[in-house]
Design a protein around this motif. Structure first.
Motif, PDB file in Angstrom:
ATOM      1  N   ALA A 155      -2.620  -8.670  10.370  1.00  0.00           N
ATOM      2  CA  ALA A 155      -1.767  -9.691   9.745  1.00  0.00           C
ATOM      3  C   ALA A 155      -1.841  -9.661   8.217  1.00  0.00           C
ATOM      4  CB  ALA A 155      -2.152 -11.081  10.248  1.00  0.00           C
ATOM      5  N   GLY A 156      -2.946  -9.102   7.687  1.00  0.00           N
ATOM      6  CA  GLY A 156      -3.076  -9.013   6.227  1.00  0.00           C
ATOM      7  C   GLY A 156      -4.225  -9.837   5.664  1.00  0.00           C
ATOM      8  N   TYR A 180       0.857  -1.184   0.000  1.00  0.00           N
ATOM      9  CA  TYR A 180       0.000   0.000   0.000  1.00  0.00           C
ATOM     10  C   TYR A 180       0.894   1.235   0.000  1.00  0.00           C
ATOM     11  CZ  TYR A 180      -4.036  -2.843   1.387  1.00  0.00           C
ATOM     12  OH  TYR A 180      -5.059  -3.757   1.441  1.00  0.00           O
ATOM     13  N   SER A 227      -5.271  -9.233  14.157  1.00  0.00           N
ATOM     14  CA  SER A 227      -5.563  -7.971  13.491  1.00  0.00           C
ATOM     15  C   SER A 227      -4.279  -7.382  12.892  1.00  0.00           C
ATOM     16  CB  SER A 227      -6.161  -7.011  14.523  1.00  0.00           C
ATOM     17  OG  SER A 227      -6.424  -5.798  13.911  1.00  0.00           O
ATOM     18  N   SER A 277      -7.610  -9.341   5.387  1.00  0.00           N
ATOM     19  CA  SER A 277      -8.545  -8.658   4.473  1.00  0.00           C
ATOM     20  C   SER A 277      -7.873  -8.381   3.139  1.00  0.00           C
ATOM     21  CB  SER A 277      -9.016  -7.321   5.049  1.00  0.00           C
ATOM     22  OG  SER A 277      -9.829  -7.564   6.144  1.00  0.00           O
ATOM     23  N   GLU A 307     -14.624 -12.125   7.646  1.00  0.00           N
ATOM     24  CA  GLU A 307     -15.029 -12.011   9.059  1.00  0.00           C
ATOM     25  C   GLU A 307     -16.559 -11.970   9.215  1.00  0.00           C
ATOM     26  OE1 GLU A 307     -13.069 -12.099  11.714  1.00  0.00           O
ATOM     27  OE2 GLU A 307     -11.098 -11.301  11.205  1.00  0.00           O
TER      28      GLU A 307
HETATM   29  N1  LIG Z   1      -5.612   1.159   2.268  1.00  0.00           N
HETATM   30  C1  LIG Z   1      -4.524   0.969   3.030  1.00  0.00           C
HETATM   31  N2  LIG Z   1      -3.497   1.847   3.013  1.00  0.00           N
HETATM   32  C2  LIG Z   1      -2.398   1.648   3.758  1.00  0.00           C
HETATM   33  N3  LIG Z   1      -2.202   0.584   4.567  1.00  0.00           N
HETATM   34  C3  LIG Z   1      -3.191  -0.332   4.616  1.00  0.00           C
HETATM   35  C4  LIG Z   1      -4.398  -0.190   3.867  1.00  0.00           C
HETATM   36  N4  LIG Z   1      -5.206  -1.254   4.135  1.00  0.00           N
HETATM   37  C5  LIG Z   1      -4.529  -2.019   5.019  1.00  0.00           C
HETATM   38  N5  LIG Z   1      -3.320  -1.474   5.312  1.00  0.00           N
HETATM   39  C6  LIG Z   1      -2.284  -2.037   6.205  1.00  0.00           C
HETATM   40  O1  LIG Z   1      -1.975  -3.327   5.734  1.00  0.00           O
HETATM   41  C7  LIG Z   1      -1.761  -4.226   6.830  1.00  0.00           C
HETATM   42  C8  LIG Z   1      -2.728  -5.401   6.717  1.00  0.00           C
HETATM   43  O2  LIG Z   1      -4.066  -4.913   6.896  1.00  0.00           O
HETATM   44  P1  LIG Z   1      -5.360  -5.853   6.756  1.00  0.00           P
HETATM   45  O3  LIG Z   1      -6.556  -4.999   6.935  1.00  0.00           O
HETATM   46  O4  LIG Z   1      -5.248  -6.650   5.519  1.00  0.00           O
HETATM   47  O5  LIG Z   1      -5.159  -6.816   8.032  1.00  0.00           O
HETATM   48  P2  LIG Z   1      -6.226  -7.756   8.742  1.00  0.00           P
HETATM   49  O6  LIG Z   1      -5.488  -8.972   9.184  1.00  0.00           O
HETATM   50  O7  LIG Z   1      -7.399  -7.958   7.869  1.00  0.00           O
HETATM   51  O8  LIG Z   1      -6.632  -6.890  10.005  1.00  0.00           O
HETATM   52  P3  LIG Z   1      -8.082  -6.762  10.744  1.00  0.00           P
HETATM   53  O9  LIG Z   1      -8.386  -8.133  11.295  1.00  0.00           O
HETATM   54  O10 LIG Z   1      -7.835  -5.756  11.828  1.00  0.00           O
HETATM   55  O11 LIG Z   1      -9.058  -6.302   9.713  1.00  0.00           O
HETATM   56  C9  LIG Z   1      -1.942  -3.389   8.094  1.00  0.00           C
HETATM   57  O12 LIG Z   1      -0.665  -2.966   8.520  1.00  0.00           O
HETATM   58  C10 LIG Z   1      -2.781  -2.226   7.621  1.00  0.00           C
HETATM   59  O13 LIG Z   1      -2.536  -1.079   8.407  1.00  0.00           O
END
Ligand SMILES: Nc1ncnc2c1ncn2[C@@H]1O[C@H](COP(=O)(O)OP(=O)(O)OP(=O)(O)O)[C@@H](O)[C@H]1O
Length: 265
Positions: free
Chosen positions: A42-43, A11, A40, A45, A166
């Protein structure tokens, strides 16, 4: 059926680029329920959204049914996406449309004629056991009922794949269980391949055939759920599955948050 080949997602943000997914390759088979588990940040989404290209990978290829989605034009991608339904934590229903019209929406977009559309909607309402709520608006439904309608809508165009982001996280344990049972039934009866992400290991345990454990953008362990859960090989997986330490998830999330710079390029 779904092949992720060397997927990396960066990103670009004002504060610096974030390396969210690090060179992940995955092979998900037709008819399976595949879970991706992680804390949360971890990546999860990002990874699931790469499958239908809601997020475009920075590097790597996404193949679905032997079609490389990463190479397609917008219109061809739109066609391929009809084969991939998606449900979300907060349901994403249209508040101005009642239940019937919410389910009708993807069918209208696909140009399905009214008579056929109405027949399909009735079938879907029966599948999710909410035929009596067809004239209600989302605000008049419980969380579990909203998710059932979201599932019906996601299945309207008969996709072979359902992505679940989720989908039970906002629900109480009993409602969550009933939604997971519905997903299991959809997989068993209709043969829909399901990919789900969750931070809850009980979700993985309840319905998944295989699981991947995601840590800070990388998969550290993958395999059949019973195998991974009964004898985890990776120290990080062992830590997450340690039932004597119920705070592990929280502690790991905080650690990841504090060391987020690890993921910043
Ligand atoms: N649009 C974005 N711009 C910049 N960084 C992003 C963006 N979307 C996600 N990130 C970053 O990418 C990393 C992974 O995020 P992601 O949302 O995929 O994690 P996750 O495991 O789904 O978390 P959660 O369970 O909290 O939703 C995190 O460090 C997040 O801050």
């Amino acid at each position: 059926m779904i092949n992720l080949n060397n997927i990396t997602k960066i990103y670009e943000a004002k504060e610096g680029n974030v390396l969210a997914i690090k060179n992940i390759s995955l092979n998900i088979k037709k008819g399976e329920i595949y879970g991706i588990m992680g804390v949360s940040g971890a990546g999860k989404s990002t990874l699931i959204r790469c499958i239908n290209l809601l997020e475009k990978p920075t590097y790597g290829e996404v193949w679905v049914n032997n079609v490389n989605l990463t190479n397609l034009s917008t219109s061809l991608l739109r066609e391929e996406r009809k084969n991939i339904g998606m449900i979300f934590q907060h349901y994403n229903l249209l508040s101005s449309r009642n239940v019937f019209d919410n389910i009708a929406y993807p069918l209208e977009l696909a140009g399905v004629k009214k008579q056929e559309r109405n027949k399909r909607i009735e079938e879907l309402l029966n599948l999710v056991d909410l035929a009596d709520k067809k004239n209600h608006y989302p605000s008049q439904l419980s969380g579990g009922q909203r998710q059932r309608i979201a599932i019906a809508r996601a299945l309207a165009t008969n996709p072979q794949i359902l992505l679940s982001d989720e989908s039970t996280s906002a629900l109480d344990p009993i409602t969550s269980r009933s939604i997971l049972e519905l997903l299991k039934e959809i997989n068993g009866r209709l043969g829909v391949t399901i990919v789900l992400i969750t931070h809850q290991m009980e979700v993985i345990e309840q319905i998944c055939h295989r699981v991947a454990v995601l840590q800070d953008g990388s998969i550290v362990e993958e395999g059949p759920v019973n195998k991974v859960f009964s004898s985890p090989q990776n120290p990080y997986t062992r830590l997450l599955l340690d039932k004597n330490d119920s705070n592990t998830y929280i502690k790991e999330s905080i650690k990841l948050f504090k060391t987020k710079k690890v993921g910043v390029l």
